[in-house]
Design a protein around this motif. Structure first.
Motif, mmCIF file in Angstrom:
data_model
loop_
_atom_site.group_PDB
_atom_site.id
_atom_site.type_symbol
_atom_site.label_atom_id
_atom_site.label_comp_id
_atom_site.label_asym_id
_atom_site.label_seq_id
_atom_site.Cartn_x
_atom_site.Cartn_y
_atom_site.Cartn_z
ATOM 1 N N GLU A 155 0.828 -1.204 0.000
ATOM 2 C CA GLU A 155 0.000 0.000 0.000
ATOM 3 C C GLU A 155 0.864 1.256 0.000
ATOM 4 N N GLU A 156 1.930 1.242 0.793
ATOM 5 C CA GLU A 156 2.829 2.396 0.827
ATOM 6 C C GLU A 156 3.519 2.607 -0.513
ATOM 7 N N VAL A 157 3.912 1.530 -1.161
ATOM 8 C CA VAL A 157 4.549 1.641 -2.479
ATOM 9 C C VAL A 157 3.570 2.231 -3.489
ATOM 10 N N SER A 158 2.296 1.790 -3.449
ATOM 11 C CA SER A 158 1.279 2.326 -4.355
ATOM 12 C C SER A 158 1.060 3.810 -4.104
ATOM 13 N N SER A 159 1.035 4.198 -2.815
ATOM 14 C CA SER A 159 0.863 5.616 -2.479
ATOM 15 C C SER A 159 2.030 6.445 -2.990
ATOM 16 N N LEU A 160 3.248 5.930 -2.838
ATOM 17 C CA LEU A 160 4.415 6.658 -3.341
ATOM 18 C C LEU A 160 4.369 6.806 -4.857
ATOM 19 N N LYS A 161 3.914 5.764 -5.555
ATOM 20 C CA LYS A 161 3.785 5.858 -7.008
ATOM 21 C C LYS A 161 2.781 6.936 -7.394
ATOM 22 N N ALA A 162 1.649 6.990 -6.687
ATOM 23 C CA ALA A 162 0.632 8.000 -6.982
ATOM 24 C C ALA A 162 1.172 9.410 -6.744
ATOM 25 N N GLU A 163 1.887 9.587 -5.631
ATOM 26 C CA GLU A 163 2.461 10.902 -5.343
ATOM 27 C C GLU A 163 3.508 11.286 -6.384
ATOM 28 N N LEU A 164 4.245 10.306 -6.876
ATOM 29 C CA LEU A 164 5.237 10.580 -7.913
ATOM 30 C C LEU A 164 4.556 11.035 -9.194
ATOM 31 N N ARG A 165 3.427 10.400 -9.538
ATOM 32 C CA ARG A 165 2.696 10.833 -10.729
ATOM 33 C C ARG A 165 2.154 12.242 -10.559
ATOM 34 N N LEU A 166 1.656 12.550 -9.360
ATOM 35 C CA LEU A 166 1.185 13.907 -9.099
ATOM 36 C C LEU A 166 2.313 14.925 -9.229
ATOM 37 N N ALA A 167 3.476 14.570 -8.681
ATOM 38 C CA ALA A 167 4.629 15.473 -8.765
ATOM 39 C C ALA A 167 5.038 15.679 -10.218
ATOM 40 N N ARG A 168 4.958 14.600 -11.016
ATOM 41 C CA ARG A 168 5.296 14.733 -12.435
ATOM 42 C C ARG A 168 4.314 15.669 -13.144
ATOM 43 N N ASN A 184 -1.651 20.292 -3.439
ATOM 44 C CA ASN A 184 -0.994 20.193 -4.748
ATOM 45 C C ASN A 184 -1.992 19.742 -5.814
ATOM 46 N N PHE A 185 -2.858 18.827 -5.440
ATOM 47 C CA PHE A 185 -3.910 18.379 -6.366
ATOM 48 C C PHE A 185 -4.870 19.526 -6.682
ATOM 49 N N LEU A 186 -5.170 20.348 -5.699
ATOM 50 C CA LEU A 186 -6.021 21.521 -5.913
ATOM 51 C C LEU A 186 -5.382 22.510 -6.886
ATOM 52 N N THR A 203 -6.320 6.910 -6.414
ATOM 53 C CA THR A 203 -5.875 7.873 -5.401
ATOM 54 C C THR A 203 -6.463 9.252 -5.663
ATOM 55 N N LYS A 204 -6.432 9.695 -6.926
ATOM 56 C CA LYS A 204 -6.969 11.023 -7.257
ATOM 57 C C LYS A 204 -8.484 11.059 -7.100
ATOM 58 N N VAL A 213 -12.663 13.867 -1.218
ATOM 59 C CA VAL A 213 -12.332 14.778 -0.116
ATOM 60 C C VAL A 213 -12.718 16.212 -0.477
ATOM 61 N N LEU A 214 -12.435 16.630 -1.709
ATOM 62 C CA LEU A 214 -12.775 17.990 -2.138
ATOM 63 C C LEU A 214 -14.287 18.196 -2.191
ATOM 64 N N ARG A 215 -15.016 17.147 -2.536
ATOM 65 C CA ARG A 215 -16.478 17.253 -2.493
ATOM 66 C C ARG A 215 -16.949 17.401 -1.039
ATOM 67 N N HIS A 216 -16.308 16.672 -0.138
ATOM 68 C CA HIS A 216 -16.656 16.768 1.285
ATOM 69 C C HIS A 216 -16.369 18.181 1.814
ATOM 70 N N CYS A 217 -15.306 18.798 1.323
ATOM 71 C CA CYS A 217 -14.921 20.158 1.744
ATOM 72 C C CYS A 217 -15.659 21.240 0.972
ATOM 73 N N LYS A 218 -16.614 20.860 0.119
ATOM 74 C CA LYS A 218 -17.433 21.798 -0.649
ATOM 75 C C LYS A 218 -16.590 22.684 -1.563
ATOM 76 N N ARG A 219 -15.582 22.068 -2.185
ATOM 77 C CA ARG A 219 -14.854 22.751 -3.246
ATOM 78 C C ARG A 219 -15.422 22.346 -4.613
ATOM 79 N N LEU A 220 -15.841 21.112 -4.737
ATOM 80 C CA LEU A 220 -16.371 20.589 -5.990
ATOM 81 C C LEU A 220 -17.658 19.824 -5.714
#
Length: 291
Positions: free
Chosen positions: A44-57, A185-187, A253-254, A260-267
């Motif tokens: 799970e941690e490896v998958s999360s790191l991969k997702a964060e790497l894609r976001l950073a890219r 960062n996603f925002l 992940t996204k 989460v953004l829907r919960h925070c009333k952004r989208l």
């Protein structure tokens, strides 16, 4: 060396005892299920790191685009600076004095200072006041960017970042292992997608043709004409818009971050005929951005 059968059997029995002891030691210190749980956690941690790497890219690609725009702006500013220096060195001083007088009178009129009486007007002062009025009318319809670069002012929504207080109030099952920095960062990426989309729509058909994106412009317009019907102006993006801008897909992940953004009333999520739309929440104010 010749060994008897008893010696051979004795050695094998000794090895079996050692193997049994090693097996008992492993089983007593760590069960099979706990090993599986740890491996699942590592995966799970490896998958999360991969997702964060894609976001950073994706963020890096956005920064590269912004860097290119800043370079173009720097070249334009250098060109304007060279023209100003050329004018300063070559325009006659009489013209500069007249320009200073005109600027001063314009400032006085804007500050509400009483203008000279009608008796004190001269042909030159009447001509000057006429030029001031024309200049004021011109400034009411043109901003600085339109004058210098012939580009329109665009209006697009800008989502505010999630605060630490909002983040702390999120349910643990919803945010999981994600951090506030990852969420914001996603925002920022979503804001860049909305800016690119609605800046293109603000150009109109002719501007989109000049930019070579007429087909994309018409695609955006067709979505607006059907999805915003009866609701006024709806600002949104789709998974296709996200992929076009970042060259990455909305993975699991996204999609969790979008929840989460829907919960925070952004989208908010709008189920359209062809695709799911992630619309800006109605209560959010638009930002007038002058680039």
């Amino acid at each position: 060396m010749v060994q008897s059968l008893e010696d051979v059997l004795g050695e094998q029995a000794k090895k079996l005892v050692e193997l049994r002891m090693a097996s008992n030691l492993i089983l007593s210190t760590r069960s099979h299920s706990s090993i599986q749980e740890e491996l699942a956690g590592v995966q799970e941690e490896v998958s999360s790191l991969k997702a964060e790497l894609r976001l950073a890219r994706g963020d890096l690609q956005v920064l590269n685009l912004q860097n290119g725009s800043l370079k173009k702006l720097s070249v334009l500013l250098e060109s304007l600076n060279a023209k100003i220096i050329h004018m300063e060195n070559n325009v006659p001083s009489d013209y500069l004095r007249n320009f200073g007088t005109l600027s001063g009178m314009t400032d006085i009129s804007r500050m509400g200072v009483k203008k000279p009486s009608q008796e004190s007007f001269t042909p030159h002062s009447v001509h000057t006041l006429s030029a001031i009025k024309q200049n004021d009318r011109y400034e009411e319809h043109h901003n600085c960017k339109m004058t210098l670069f012939n580009e329109p002012t665009t209006c697009y929504p800008e989502l505010s970042l999630i605060t630490q207080e909002e983040f702390n109030q999120l349910p643990k099952y919803m945010i999981g292992r994600q951090t506030l920095e990852t969420l914001n960062n996603f925002l920022v990426t979503i804001n860049s997608i909305l800016k690119a989309k609605y800046s293109l729509l603000a150009l109109g058909k002719n501007g989109a043709k000049k930019k070579g994106e007429f087909d994309l412009y018409m695609s955006f317009r067709s979505q607006e004409s059907t999805d915003a019907k009866g609701k006024g102006k709806v600002y949104f993006f789709t998974a296709e818009d996200y992929h076009r801008q970042t060259k990455t897909k909305l993975d699991k992940t996204k999609l969790n971050l979008l929840t989460v953004l829907r919960h925070c009333k952004r989208l908010r999520e709008v189920r359209a005929a062809k695709a799911i739309q992630y619309a800006v929440f109605e209560s959010l104010n638009l930002q007038d951005n002058h680039n």
